[in-house]
Design a protein around this motif. Structure first.
Motif, mmCIF file in Angstrom:
data_model
loop_
_atom_site.group_PDB
_atom_site.id
_atom_site.type_symbol
_atom_site.label_atom_id
_atom_site.label_comp_id
_atom_site.label_asym_id
_atom_site.label_seq_id
_atom_site.Cartn_x
_atom_site.Cartn_y
_atom_site.Cartn_z
ATOM 1 N N LYS A 104 0.811 -1.220 0.000
ATOM 2 C CA LYS A 104 0.000 0.000 0.000
ATOM 3 C C LYS A 104 0.848 1.276 0.000
ATOM 4 C CE LYS A 104 -3.820 -2.288 2.377
ATOM 5 N NZ LYS A 104 -4.756 -2.254 3.520
ATOM 6 N N GLN A 105 2.142 1.137 -0.313
ATOM 7 C CA GLN A 105 3.020 2.302 -0.375
ATOM 8 C C GLN A 105 3.357 2.627 -1.826
ATOM 9 O OE1 GLN A 105 3.409 3.663 2.416
ATOM 10 N NE2 GLN A 105 3.446 2.085 3.983
ATOM 11 N N GLU A 106 3.386 3.909 -2.149
ATOM 12 C CA GLU A 106 3.852 4.326 -3.468
ATOM 13 C C GLU A 106 5.372 4.404 -3.489
ATOM 14 O OE1 GLU A 106 2.020 7.808 -4.981
ATOM 15 O OE2 GLU A 106 -0.007 7.170 -4.492
ATOM 16 N N PHE A 107 5.948 4.916 -2.403
ATOM 17 C CA PHE A 107 7.399 4.987 -2.261
ATOM 18 C C PHE A 107 7.834 4.054 -1.147
ATOM 19 C CE2 PHE A 107 6.571 9.022 -4.328
ATOM 20 C CZ PHE A 107 7.643 9.169 -5.182
ATOM 21 N N ASP A 108 8.921 3.329 -1.390
ATOM 22 C CA ASP A 108 9.443 2.432 -0.362
ATOM 23 C C ASP A 108 10.937 2.243 -0.605
ATOM 24 O OD1 ASP A 108 9.450 0.803 1.865
ATOM 25 O OD2 ASP A 108 7.721 -0.359 1.217
ATOM 26 N N PHE A 109 11.548 1.403 0.220
ATOM 27 C CA PHE A 109 12.964 1.093 0.073
ATOM 28 C C PHE A 109 13.124 -0.257 -0.615
ATOM 29 C CE2 PHE A 109 12.436 3.555 3.988
ATOM 30 C CZ PHE A 109 13.228 4.652 3.700
ATOM 31 N N VAL A 110 14.074 -0.335 -1.546
ATOM 32 C CA VAL A 110 14.381 -1.599 -2.207
ATOM 33 C C VAL A 110 15.841 -1.951 -1.960
ATOM 34 C CG1 VAL A 110 12.624 -1.361 -4.006
ATOM 35 C CG2 VAL A 110 14.902 -0.426 -4.401
ATOM 36 N N ARG A 111 16.099 -3.238 -1.768
ATOM 37 C CA ARG A 111 17.481 -3.685 -1.565
ATOM 38 C C ARG A 111 18.188 -3.784 -2.903
ATOM 39 N NH1 ARG A 111 19.847 -8.840 -1.456
ATOM 40 N NH2 ARG A 111 17.817 -9.869 -1.454
ATOM 41 N N VAL A 112 19.400 -3.299 -2.943
ATOM 42 C CA VAL A 112 20.222 -3.427 -4.147
ATOM 43 C C VAL A 112 20.964 -4.751 -4.054
ATOM 44 C CG1 VAL A 112 21.978 -2.368 -5.602
ATOM 45 C CG2 VAL A 112 20.479 -0.926 -4.205
ATOM 46 N N ALA A 113 20.454 -5.752 -4.755
ATOM 47 C CA ALA A 113 21.033 -7.094 -4.686
ATOM 48 C C ALA A 113 22.285 -7.214 -5.552
ATOM 49 C CB ALA A 113 20.001 -8.133 -5.112
ATOM 50 N N LEU A 114 22.312 -6.492 -6.670
ATOM 51 C CA LEU A 114 23.459 -6.508 -7.584
ATOM 52 C C LEU A 114 23.701 -5.097 -8.076
ATOM 53 C CD1 LEU A 114 25.507 -8.360 -9.163
ATOM 54 C CD2 LEU A 114 23.863 -8.265 -11.055
ATOM 55 N N ASN A 115 24.907 -4.599 -7.863
ATOM 56 C CA ASN A 115 25.225 -3.220 -8.212
ATOM 57 C C ASN A 115 26.173 -3.165 -9.405
ATOM 58 O OD1 ASN A 115 25.207 -0.430 -8.009
ATOM 59 N ND2 ASN A 115 26.918 -0.377 -6.575
ATOM 60 N N GLU A 116 25.646 -3.533 -10.568
ATOM 61 C CA GLU A 116 26.391 -3.448 -11.816
ATOM 62 C C GLU A 116 25.706 -2.417 -12.714
ATOM 63 O OE1 GLU A 116 29.325 -5.210 -12.486
ATOM 64 O OE2 GLU A 116 29.144 -5.676 -10.357
ATOM 65 N N GLU A 117 26.129 -2.342 -13.978
ATOM 66 C CA GLU A 117 25.497 -1.383 -14.889
ATOM 67 C C GLU A 117 23.999 -1.660 -14.990
ATOM 68 O OE1 GLU A 117 25.986 0.331 -19.463
ATOM 69 O OE2 GLU A 117 27.493 -1.008 -18.616
ATOM 70 N N ILE A 118 23.645 -2.933 -15.102
ATOM 71 C CA ILE A 118 22.253 -3.348 -14.934
ATOM 72 C C ILE A 118 22.125 -3.852 -13.505
ATOM 73 C CG2 ILE A 118 20.447 -4.973 -15.615
ATOM 74 C CD1 ILE A 118 21.608 -4.996 -18.386
ATOM 75 N N LYS A 119 21.353 -3.140 -12.708
ATOM 76 C CA LYS A 119 21.222 -3.478 -11.297
ATOM 77 C C LYS A 119 20.047 -4.425 -11.072
ATOM 78 C CE LYS A 119 23.285 0.840 -9.746
ATOM 79 N NZ LYS A 119 23.920 1.084 -11.051
ATOM 80 N N ILE A 120 20.152 -5.200 -10.015
ATOM 81 C CA ILE A 120 19.059 -6.068 -9.585
ATOM 82 C C ILE A 120 18.570 -5.563 -8.232
ATOM 83 C CG2 ILE A 120 18.344 -8.409 -9.021
ATOM 84 C CD1 ILE A 120 19.121 -8.003 -11.961
ATOM 85 N N TYR A 121 17.276 -5.296 -8.171
ATOM 86 C CA TYR A 121 16.658 -4.804 -6.941
ATOM 87 C C TYR A 121 15.726 -5.869 -6.386
ATOM 88 C CZ TYR A 121 18.139 -0.313 -8.910
ATOM 89 O OH TYR A 121 18.862 0.724 -9.456
ATOM 90 N N ALA A 122 15.561 -5.864 -5.077
ATOM 91 C CA ALA A 122 14.663 -6.826 -4.435
ATOM 92 C C ALA A 122 13.796 -6.109 -3.415
ATOM 93 C CB ALA A 122 15.459 -7.927 -3.746
ATOM 94 N N THR A 123 12.540 -6.493 -3.360
ATOM 95 C CA THR A 123 11.639 -5.932 -2.360
ATOM 96 C C THR A 123 10.619 -6.977 -1.952
ATOM 97 O OG1 THR A 123 10.173 -4.084 -1.813
ATOM 98 C CG2 THR A 123 9.979 -5.005 -4.019
ATOM 99 N N ARG A 124 10.046 -6.786 -0.791
ATOM 100 C CA ARG A 124 9.006 -7.677 -0.295
ATOM 101 C C ARG A 124 7.677 -6.934 -0.304
ATOM 102 N NH1 ARG A 124 11.708 -12.022 1.984
ATOM 103 N NH2 ARG A 124 13.890 -11.591 2.441
ATOM 104 N N GLY A 125 6.601 -7.700 -0.466
ATOM 105 C CA GLY A 125 5.284 -7.086 -0.435
ATOM 106 C C GLY A 125 4.904 -6.372 -1.704
ATOM 107 N N ALA A 126 5.478 -6.787 -2.847
ATOM 108 C CA ALA A 126 5.157 -6.134 -4.118
ATOM 109 C C ALA A 126 3.694 -6.355 -4.467
ATOM 110 C CB ALA A 126 6.046 -6.680 -5.228
ATOM 111 N N GLY A 127 3.076 -5.337 -5.038
ATOM 112 C CA GLY A 127 1.668 -5.423 -5.384
ATOM 113 C C GLY A 127 1.447 -5.955 -6.778
ATOM 114 N N SER A 128 0.215 -5.860 -7.235
ATOM 115 C CA SER A 128 -0.143 -6.348 -8.562
ATOM 116 C C SER A 128 0.194 -5.307 -9.609
ATOM 117 C CB SER A 128 -1.638 -6.657 -8.613
ATOM 118 O OG SER A 128 -2.384 -5.491 -8.324
#
Length: 235
Positions: A104-128
């Protein structure tokens, strides 16, 4: 006399157990780290990444922070921060892509799982509304962070960020992109192509991806493997 001594010893043991329990509770709740505010200032202290409850600003995720173990904690919303590091995991502020909402948040914090030119982000509780993103399950404590807001910070603690009620603790969604503004869902269908490009500087790793050794459900192991190979190249 003997009974009195036994009683005193029992009280001491109980006190020690309570003290250790309190220390463990603090270790699990508060993690050493720092935050970078919107002006770029860094503040060290202790962070509780997933406090739960109602945040200071509606529609935004938040963390609790204290400058020392005995200091009075206060809350910081995403509007206050660029990023933060808790333990060995690092997080950046992001807007939920497309028409998604995270818990139910528009803004939140995401973990930076991979910090390369193409980054991978991870979050919990993602919506539809993510366009085919798939939620996966990981064991508590799994998570390999590899960087944050413009710098690399190392391994992860698997913080259950974005779960205020505990019922969504193991659900994790991954995204990819050059930055948080361009995030797209990482799926089973695009995993091989995206991860091969993101880890293209390490042919050994790419070969393993193309051979099908890793998939979305083993992405944390893949990231750990990539970081290990990359570190060995620098020796």
């Amino acid at each position: 006399m003997s009974n009195n001594r036994s009683f005193k010893i029992s009280r001491i043991l109980i006190a020690i157990i309570c003290m250790m329990a309190g220390q463990n509770a603090f270790a699990q709740k508060w993690l050493p780290g720092y935050f970078i505010d919107v002006k770029g200032n860094k503040t060290d202290g202790f962070i509780y990444p997933n406090p739960g409850g109602k945040g200071p600003i509606q529609g935004e995720g938040f963390i609790n922070f204290k400058e020392s173990e005995k200091a009075e904690p206060y809350s910081l919303a995403t509007s206050d921060l660029q990023s933060f590091v808790a333990g060995k995991d690092s997080f950046v502020v992001a807007h939920a892509p497309g028409n998604e909402r995270w818990n139910k948040q528009e803004f939140d914090f995401v973990r930076v799982a991979l910090n390369e030119e193409i980054k991978i982000y991870a979050t919990r509780g993602a919506g539809s509304g993510g366009g085919g993103g798939k939620k996966i399950h990981v064991s508590p404590g799994v998570g390999i962070g590899a960087g944050s807001y413009g710098a690399a910070y190392g391994g992860g603690l698997g913080i259950s960020l974005g779960d205020s009620g505990g019922g969504n603790r193991t659900k994790l969604t991954y995204y990819y992109g050059g930055n948080t503004a361009t995030m797209r869902h990482l799926t089973d269908e695009n995993f091989r192509d995206i991860m091969s490009e993101a880890m293209g500087d390490e042919p050994e790793v790419v070969a393993q991806i193309q051979a099908g050794k890793y998939n979305l459900r083993s992405i944390e192991k893949l990231i750990q493997y990539f970081n290990k190979v990359k570190a060995s190249d620098k020796r």
